[in-house]
Design an enzyme around this catalytic site. Sequence first.
Site, PDB file in Angstrom:
ATOM      1  N   ASP A   7       0.889  -1.123  -0.046  1.00 52.51           N
ATOM      2  CA  ASP A   7      -0.018   0.105   0.063  1.00 52.51           C
ATOM      3  C   ASP A   7       0.834   1.198   0.038  1.00 52.51           C
ATOM      4  OD1 ASP A   7      -2.198   1.494   0.187  1.00 52.51           O
ATOM      5  OD2 ASP A   7      -2.267   1.628   2.406  1.00 52.51           O
ATOM      6  N   GLU A   9      -0.132   5.028   0.940  1.00 47.94           N
ATOM      7  CA  GLU A   9      -0.397   5.834   2.097  1.00 47.94           C
ATOM      8  C   GLU A   9      -0.588   5.166   3.409  1.00 47.94           C
ATOM      9  OE1 GLU A   9      -3.431   9.206   0.783  1.00 47.94           O
ATOM     10  OE2 GLU A   9      -3.891   7.610  -0.562  1.00 47.94           O
ATOM     11  N   ASP A 152      -2.214  -1.017   5.709  1.00 47.52           N
ATOM     12  CA  ASP A 152      -2.633  -0.482   6.992  1.00 47.52           C
ATOM     13  C   ASP A 152      -4.159  -0.124   7.210  1.00 47.52           C
ATOM     14  OD1 ASP A 152      -3.011   1.833   5.250  1.00 47.52           O
ATOM     15  OD2 ASP A 152      -2.805   3.022   6.887  1.00 47.52           O
TER      16      ASP A 152
END
Length: 203
Positions: A7, A9, A152
């Site tokens: 990922d 961000e 996240d």
Amino acid sequence: MYVLCLDLEGVLVPEFWMELSIATGIPDLGKTTRDIPDYAELMRMRLRLMKEHQIRYTNLQSLVEKIEPFTGAKEFLSWARRNFQVMILSDTFYEFANPIMSKLNHPFLLCHHLKLSSDSSIVGYVRRQEDPKTHVIRALRSINLSTIATGDSYNDVGMINEASHGFFFNPPTNVVADHPDIAVVKNFEQLKEKLEKLLSLQV
């Protein structure tokens, strides 16, 4: 060789929308898929807020260009690209992400596009496909590639579960509570340790 899918961000760089929220003083713009798992619902709220506050893409460009990767992200990514095939899978937009890609030495990125009007108002978006991160992992596995996925947030759960190996990276407590079966790493050092262990087990 593993394909490492990261990922963007929250893993390599700050959340763009949180930065926009701080700069504009609009708290709800800082909400992400950590807060609202339904991506379509989240984008409807963002588009409504930008229309209400007359925020145009040109207002955001200079801010986006100032965003820097997390400390250690560039070094970690350089190490990862020497040891894995690396893909960045994100639900952000090229219009936000492109300025920071040069700061990460231009890794391969798959994300979405914003729709801009003639006056640079953000009027919509074009999503590559529904649940795109999970589809990428499935596609890679369909050609017999081993995959590792790290993210996240809620929108990373599908790809993490679909991958050969997967980890949360410093996720919020609500995401961990809802998915206690997914292993958690807190920083780049811990992630590197996990990845080095997988490398050592490769035949």
